[in-house]
Design a protein around this motif. Sequence first.
Motif, short mmCIF file in Angstrom:
data_model
loop_
_atom_site.label_atom_id
_atom_site.label_comp_id
_atom_site.label_asym_id
_atom_site.label_seq_id
_atom_site.Cartn_x
_atom_site.Cartn_y
_atom_site.Cartn_z
N ARG A 184 60.66 8.61 35.80
CA ARG A 184 59.63 7.57 35.88
C ARG A 184 58.39 8.00 35.10
O ARG A 184 57.88 9.11 35.28
N ILE A 185 57.91 7.10 34.24
CA ILE A 185 56.67 7.34 33.52
C ILE A 185 55.77 6.12 33.70
O ILE A 185 56.15 5.01 33.32
N ARG A 186 54.60 6.34 34.29
CA ARG A 186 53.60 5.28 34.39
C ARG A 186 52.72 5.35 33.14
O ARG A 186 51.85 6.22 33.02
N LEU A 187 52.98 4.44 32.22
CA LEU A 187 52.30 4.51 30.93
C LEU A 187 50.82 4.17 31.01
O LEU A 187 50.08 4.45 30.07
N ASP A 188 50.39 3.60 32.13
CA ASP A 188 48.96 3.33 32.28
C ASP A 188 48.17 4.63 32.45
O ASP A 188 46.98 4.68 32.13
N CYS A 189 48.83 5.68 32.93
CA CYS A 189 48.11 6.93 33.18
C CYS A 189 48.82 8.16 32.63
O CYS A 189 48.37 9.28 32.86
N GLU A 190 49.94 7.97 31.92
CA GLU A 190 50.67 9.09 31.33
C GLU A 190 51.05 8.74 29.89
O GLU A 190 51.39 7.60 29.60
N ASP A 191 51.03 9.72 29.03
CA ASP A 191 51.56 9.55 27.69
C ASP A 191 53.06 9.86 27.70
O ASP A 191 53.56 10.57 28.59
N LEU A 192 53.76 9.33 26.71
CA LEU A 192 55.15 9.73 26.55
C LEU A 192 55.20 11.21 26.20
O LEU A 192 54.43 11.68 25.35
N PRO A 193 56.07 11.97 26.84
CA PRO A 193 56.17 13.39 26.48
C PRO A 193 56.56 13.56 25.02
O PRO A 193 57.34 12.77 24.46
N GLY A 194 56.04 14.57 24.40
CA GLY A 194 56.40 14.86 23.02
C GLY A 194 57.89 15.12 22.89
O GLY A 194 58.48 15.83 23.70
N GLY A 195 58.49 14.51 21.90
CA GLY A 195 59.91 14.71 21.66
C GLY A 195 60.82 13.87 22.52
O GLY A 195 62.05 14.02 22.45
N LEU A 196 60.26 12.97 23.35
CA LEU A 196 61.12 12.13 24.18
C LEU A 196 62.01 11.26 23.31
O LEU A 196 61.54 10.60 22.38
N ASP A 197 63.30 11.27 23.60
CA ASP A 197 64.28 10.51 22.82
C ASP A 197 65.04 9.59 23.78
O ASP A 197 65.70 10.08 24.70
N PRO A 198 64.96 8.27 23.59
CA PRO A 198 65.66 7.37 24.52
C PRO A 198 67.17 7.56 24.52
O PRO A 198 67.84 7.19 25.50
N ARG A 199 67.70 8.16 23.47
CA ARG A 199 69.14 8.38 23.40
C ARG A 199 69.61 9.48 24.35
O ARG A 199 70.81 9.65 24.56
N ASP A 200 68.66 10.21 24.96
CA ASP A 200 69.01 11.26 25.91
C ASP A 200 69.21 10.72 27.32
O ASP A 200 69.53 11.50 28.23
N TYR A 201 69.02 9.43 27.51
CA TYR A 201 69.09 8.81 28.84
C TYR A 201 70.30 7.88 28.95
O TYR A 201 70.80 7.37 27.94
N ALA A 202 70.72 7.65 30.19
CA ALA A 202 71.78 6.67 30.42
C ALA A 202 71.33 5.28 30.01
O ALA A 202 72.15 4.45 29.57
N GLY A 203 70.06 5.00 30.17
CA GLY A 203 69.50 3.71 29.79
C GLY A 203 68.00 3.74 29.99
O GLY A 203 67.45 4.65 30.62
#
Length: 244
Positions: A36-55
């Motif tokens: 879970r990432i709340r974008l209102d108060c967190e940035d996307l982590p560096g290097g986050l790749d959506p292809r690493d997730y089930a969805g």
Amino acid sequence: MARFLILQLRPEAEASDDEFQAFLTKGGLDEAQTHRIRLDCEDLPGGLDPRDYAGVIVGGGPGCVSDPADKKTPVEARIESACLSLMPAITADDVPFMGCCYGIGILGHHLGAKVSKDRYGEAVGPSTCIATPDGRADPLLAALPDRFDAFVGHKEALQELPQGAVHLLSSGPCPFQMIRHGQNVYATQFHPEADAAGFETRIHIYKDRGYFPPETAGDLIAMCRAADVTWPEKILEGFVQRYR
């Protein structure tokens, strides 16, 4: 099992927490199966790749993709930029994606379609969604009836079907209620996670945000409580089951 990435855009903690719980409950997930990432108060982590997730699941929020840049708050601008930064990889590699509410604007905008407040805004409450021929053939809608009610309440909408997208569900007020790009990238105008209790929470929180006259909040809550909205959550459940 790879985790599901859940991106949330609501700056109100109560609304965000309620939406997250709805994603878990209606999707058949527990917290350990999600990032879970709340974008209102967190940035996307560096290097986050959506292809690493089930969805990837994107929630709703009070911001509008179609608002001019000078009308967006810094938080809204940052949220939108973060979401859009992931869309090239998601659409290019057909990463499983479920954009709920705000997510259809993000997907449509990324694909070059017009998203605006010109037409197809929707009053808060239930709306009847109708499956297209392609919708009836789609695996996420196979177990659903051809017509069902879903909760809506939006200022903006797709004004056209994005190039290369498939039209799955329509409604009288808003023709583009659900679309698909590729085989695995989905987005809904309605809220597949929302039930009457969840919508009551949002009505209280957003009653002064221009969605409806504040004095009508009680009537809207009564209407939502009386509505038979049970099918949309099957879409979210089906998405998780298909890609987990």
